[in-house]
Design an enzyme around this catalytic site. Structure first.
Site, mmCIF file in Angstrom:
data_model
loop_
_atom_site.group_PDB
_atom_site.id
_atom_site.type_symbol
_atom_site.label_atom_id
_atom_site.label_comp_id
_atom_site.label_asym_id
_atom_site.label_seq_id
_atom_site.Cartn_x
_atom_site.Cartn_y
_atom_site.Cartn_z
ATOM 1 N N SER A 81 29.553 39.342 61.552
ATOM 2 C CA SER A 81 28.687 39.518 62.719
ATOM 3 C C SER A 81 27.240 39.266 62.335
ATOM 4 C CB SER A 81 28.841 40.960 63.214
ATOM 5 O OG SER A 81 27.845 41.261 64.158
ATOM 6 N N TYR A 116 28.895 50.455 61.742
ATOM 7 C CA TYR A 116 29.712 49.278 62.080
ATOM 8 C C TYR A 116 29.243 48.057 61.282
ATOM 9 C CZ TYR A 116 30.930 44.992 64.509
ATOM 10 O OH TYR A 116 31.346 43.720 64.782
ATOM 11 N N LYS A 134 30.917 45.554 58.038
ATOM 12 C CA LYS A 134 30.982 44.080 57.965
ATOM 13 C C LYS A 134 30.352 43.595 56.661
ATOM 14 C CE LYS A 134 33.020 43.223 61.888
ATOM 15 N NZ LYS A 134 34.430 42.825 61.858
#
Ligand code: NAD
Ligand code: WQD
Length: 337
Positions: free
Chosen positions: A124, A148, A152
């Site tokens: 992302s 989050y 990643k």
């Protein structure tokens, strides 16, 4: 080729699955349906006219996962499965670390065990440091600001270490900017549970009458109209990006990182205007406070994907809104309706 698609019942996975099936690949979708519906898999088959193997399975169940590898014998994996809500990751970080990190480690262990060493991973743009100016190249420094995003980044590091330890791996990490839109059939699209956090699904629900008005999170940024600017990218273009990455990995070993974005930015107010035009509906909005953690501008420099993959995002913001609206209008309650 036979491809395992983890998270293939989800938003980006289902669109990519359609593209892969139309290119003649055989698929096995692995998904625990934590944030999706088996109906999406049905519709992938309906759109493509091809059967899809589907295993309802949690990546945390490493025994079941290994069994699927043994039975299905995929040659490559596209790994979409993960939890993706920024806010939830702040309130329940352990669930995010457990699901995203351990799920991925289990997947990699199963792949190694079954001699599958080709992987496309959903990363992302959220991994980039907020201090880096846009357009963002892949070489920009990373500093995600929420759990989050840190999952990643940590997965990216694990994949880089794996590729360094064993150069026979072929790994693509795709850093998506802001995925929006839907398949032009209007049969599959993004179906957020509860009240959407992201702009496009929220605007779409205002247009359909499920929400009263959009709150614009800040109009005092240093941008042309004061509202946040993002690089929205059509999910159909993203799907093609995965196919291009897989094709590249067929010809190259190693670990690669590519931005998938258009290289163009649109403000919140421009998105609202475009969606109003696409839907023919009024989109009431009010200006609210800035949302914590937001940056003013996030735009990709997509040159590397263009040069190495031959991939360019072809669809503009009007088409993104048109296709997103068709999905919303035909499925006002998402897959549940
Ligand atoms: P999504 O929630 O629609 O799809 C993810 C799928 O993974 C869901 O179907 C969910 O049920 C499944 N899943 C989650 N945990 C699982 C587990 N432990 N075992 C099996 N299945 C599991 O999300 P999406 O928008 O399609 O995103 C796909 C990937 O792309 C995610 O990894 C996400 O973090 C990443 N990504 C998304 C965006 C975005 O804005 N949509 C942007 C950048 C990156
Ligand atoms: C876009 C713009 C908001 C909602 C998020 C994740 C990121 C990635 C993509 C997974 C911003 C504004 C939004 C609303 C608004 N996901 N906005 N009113 O924040 O760029 O990225 O999704 O990897 O990790 O953080 O996307 O759609 O939430 O916001 O004004 O009701 O719209 O402030 O400027 P974001 P978004």
């Amino acid at each position: 080729m036979k491809i395992m698609v983890t998270g293939g019942a989800g938003y980006i996975g289902s669109h990519t699955a359609v593209g892969l099936l139309q290119d003649g690949h055989e698929l096995v979708i692995v998904d625990n349906l934590a944030n999706s519906s088996a109906e999406a898999v049905q519709r992938v088959q309906e759109i493509s006219g091809r059967p899809v193997g589907f295993r309802e399975l949690d990546l945390l169940d490493e025994v079941a996962l290994s069994t699927v590898f043994a039975q299905e014998r995929p040659q490559a994996v596209i790994h979409f499965a993960g939890l993706k809500s920024v806010g939830e990751s702040v309130s329940d970080p352990l669930r995010y670390y457990r699901n995203n990190l351990i799920g991925t480690l289990n997947l990699l262990a199963s792949m190694a065990e079954h001699q599958v060493r080709t992987l496309v991973f959903s990363s992302s743009a959220t991994v980039y440091s907020a201090d880096e100016p846009s357009p963002l190249a892949e070489s920009a420094s990373l500093a995600p600001v929420n759990p989050y995003g840190r999952t990643k980044q940590q997965i990216e590091e694990a994949l880089a270490d794996l590729g360094a330890a064993d150069p026979s791996w072929r790994i693509a990490m795709l850093r998506y900017f802001n995925p929006v839109g839907a398949h032009p059939s209007g049969r599959i699209g993004e179906d957020p549970a509860g009240v959407p956090n992201n702009l496009l699904p929220y605007v779409a629900q205002v247009a359909i009458g499920r929400q009263a008005k959009v709150t614009v999170h800040g109009a005092d940024y240093a941008t042309p109209d004061g509202t946040g600017v993002r690089d929205y990218v059509h999910v159909m273009d993203l799907a093609q990006g995965h196919i291009a990455a897989l094709d590249f990995l067929d010809r190259h070993r190693g670990v690669f990182r590519w931005n998938l974005g258009t290289g163009k930015g649109h403000s919140v107010l421009e998105v609202i205007d475009n969606f109003a035009a696409a839907s023919g509906r009024e989109i009431p909005f009010e200006i609210g406070a800035r949302r914590p953690g937001d940056v003013a501008v996030s735009i990709a420099r997509p040159a590397a994907a263009q040069e190495q993959l031959g991939w360019v995002a072809e669809r503009g913001i009007a088409e993104m809104c048109r296709d997103h609206w068709r999905w919303q209008e035909n499925n006002p309650r998402g897959f549940a309706g």
